[in-house]
Design a protein around this motif. Structure first.
Motif, PDB file in Angstrom:
ATOM      1  N   HIS A  92       0.857  -1.189   0.000  1.00  0.00           N
ATOM      2  CA  HIS A  92       0.000   0.000   0.000  1.00  0.00           C
ATOM      3  C   HIS A  92       0.884   1.227   0.000  1.00  0.00           C
ATOM      4  CE1 HIS A  92      -3.308   2.712   0.832  1.00  0.00           C
ATOM      5  NE2 HIS A  92      -2.705   3.120   1.942  1.00  0.00           N
ATOM      6  N   ASN A  93       0.617   2.173  -0.917  1.00  0.00           N
ATOM      7  CA  ASN A  93       1.419   3.378  -1.044  1.00  0.00           C
ATOM      8  C   ASN A  93       0.634   4.565  -0.493  1.00  0.00           C
ATOM      9  OD1 ASN A  93       3.027   5.504  -1.867  1.00  0.00           O
ATOM     10  ND2 ASN A  93       3.710   4.423  -3.707  1.00  0.00           N
ATOM     11  N   ASN A  94       1.198   5.228   0.523  1.00  0.00           N
ATOM     12  CA  ASN A  94       0.540   6.370   1.151  1.00  0.00           C
ATOM     13  C   ASN A  94       1.516   7.536   1.149  1.00  0.00           C
ATOM     14  OD1 ASN A  94      -1.018   8.122   2.601  1.00  0.00           O
ATOM     15  ND2 ASN A  94      -0.844   7.019   4.551  1.00  0.00           N
ATOM     16  N   ASP A  95       1.288   8.481   0.222  1.00  0.00           N
ATOM     17  CA  ASP A  95       2.167   9.632   0.080  1.00  0.00           C
ATOM     18  C   ASP A  95       3.607   9.172  -0.163  1.00  0.00           C
ATOM     19  OD1 ASP A  95      -0.042  11.266   0.452  1.00  0.00           O
ATOM     20  OD2 ASP A  95       0.221  11.273   2.627  1.00  0.00           O
ATOM     21  N   ASP A  96       4.523   9.547   0.761  1.00  0.00           N
ATOM     22  CA  ASP A  96       5.925   9.174   0.581  1.00  0.00           C
ATOM     23  C   ASP A  96       6.296   7.937   1.389  1.00  0.00           C
ATOM     24  OD1 ASP A  96       5.609  10.335   3.020  1.00  0.00           O
ATOM     25  OD2 ASP A  96       7.521  11.426   2.971  1.00  0.00           O
ATOM     26  N   ARG A  97       5.292   7.214   1.869  1.00  0.00           N
ATOM     27  CA  ARG A  97       5.558   6.003   2.640  1.00  0.00           C
ATOM     28  C   ARG A  97       5.084   4.768   1.882  1.00  0.00           C
ATOM     29  NH1 ARG A  97       2.387   6.725   7.986  1.00  0.00           N
ATOM     30  NH2 ARG A  97       0.868   7.483   6.483  1.00  0.00           N
ATOM     31  N   ILE A  98       5.768   3.679   2.109  1.00  0.00           N
ATOM     32  CA  ILE A  98       5.352   2.391   1.564  1.00  0.00           C
ATOM     33  C   ILE A  98       5.037   1.475   2.731  1.00  0.00           C
ATOM     34  CG2 ILE A  98       6.042   0.368   0.218  1.00  0.00           C
ATOM     35  CD1 ILE A  98       7.853   2.172  -1.406  1.00  0.00           C
ATOM     36  N   ILE A  99       3.804   1.020   2.799  1.00  0.00           N
ATOM     37  CA  ILE A  99       3.361   0.151   3.888  1.00  0.00           C
ATOM     38  C   ILE A  99       3.117  -1.243   3.328  1.00  0.00           C
ATOM     39  CG2 ILE A  99       1.623  -0.233   5.683  1.00  0.00           C
ATOM     40  CD1 ILE A  99       1.055   2.778   5.592  1.00  0.00           C
ATOM     41  N   ALA A 100       3.824  -2.220   3.859  1.00  0.00           N
ATOM     42  CA  ALA A 100       3.704  -3.599   3.386  1.00  0.00           C
ATOM     43  C   ALA A 100       3.258  -4.498   4.528  1.00  0.00           C
ATOM     44  CB  ALA A 100       5.036  -4.091   2.827  1.00  0.00           C
ATOM     45  N   SER A 101       2.405  -5.440   4.212  1.00  0.00           N
ATOM     46  CA  SER A 101       1.938  -6.382   5.225  1.00  0.00           C
ATOM     47  C   SER A 101       3.038  -7.379   5.553  1.00  0.00           C
ATOM     48  CB  SER A 101       0.693  -7.124   4.730  1.00  0.00           C
ATOM     49  OG  SER A 101       0.980  -7.840   3.542  1.00  0.00           O
TER      50      SER A 101
END
Length: 223
Positions: free
Chosen positions: A1-10
């Motif tokens: 999941h891409n949120n702005d300048d962050r990458i969130i991975a499960s």
């Protein structure tokens, strides 16, 4: 999941068991030995094989390790009370990367000391293609353990350490992991051992000068 300048991975559920291993290994006193082995001839034999029929180099290392341990069973002894329990056969726990970039699967090669390099290689290739066939991937223990809180899993590990047959069934008798499975380059690999008494961590391969029949020639050294 891409949120702005962050990458969130499960985080895969299996990763919890890897973290458990780190916690268990951090509490142990491990003696490390750093060695280099000339594997030039072994690599030449492998290169002579057809591409589609080429054996896994990891399988070759597992076969070598298992045979040496079988000749010296005391190196895989487990202390239970005031006794040492030694198994005659060698079950090698190794890591198999089924998906590039995914969580490597811990898989146990049973009775590796009695099996050929080809047989071990075929099993590794089969688990890479069908990871669900590995007991360490889809077994009841793994499915149940990933759903339990860590404190409960730690209690189970404590019980397992008091039962040599259970420990062998779930963890194998020795461990082999290879940095080369997940990247290239030379150098030593140093890792932890959660419960095993003996482990082999394979680093990279580097070409260095060696002496053969009194002459200096380039040789491939595995660290």
């Amino acid at each position: 999941h891409n949120n702005d300048d962050r990458i969130i991975a499960s985080i895969p559920p299996e990763r919890a068991l890897v973290l458990d291993g780190g916690i268990l290994g951090a509490k142990r006193h491990i003696i490390y030995g750093l060695v280099e082995v000339d594997v030039t001839r072994a690599r030449e034999i492998r290169q002579e094989q057809d591409q589609d029929n080429r054996v896994s180099f990891t399988a070759y290392l597992i076969a070598c390790l298992a045979r040496v341990v079988a000749d010296n069973p005391h190196v895989q002894a487990y202390k239970f009370g005031n006794k040492n329990i030694m198994f005659r056969d060698v079950d090698v726990s190794t890591m198999i990367e089924a998906e590039k970039g995914g969580v490597a699967i811990p898989h146990i090669i049973r009775e590796a000391n009695k099996r050929s390099v080809r047989d071990i290689s075929d099993e590794i290739k089969r688990i890479k293609t069908h990871p669900e066939q590995s007991e360490q991937k889809s077994g009841k223990f793994v499915k149940m353990a990933t759903k339990l809180p860590r404190c409960v899993r730690m209690i189970f590990y404590s019980v397992m350490k008091k039962n040599p047959d259970m420990l062998r069934d779930k963890m194998g008798t020795v461990m082999l992991t290879s940095v080369g499975m997940f990247g290239n380059g030379n150098g030593f690999g140093i890792t932890y051992m959660p419960l095993h008494t003996l482990g082999l961590t394979v680093g990279g391969i580097q070409t260095k000068p060696g002496i053969v029949n009194g002459e200096v020639v380039p040789r491939d050294y595995l660290s």
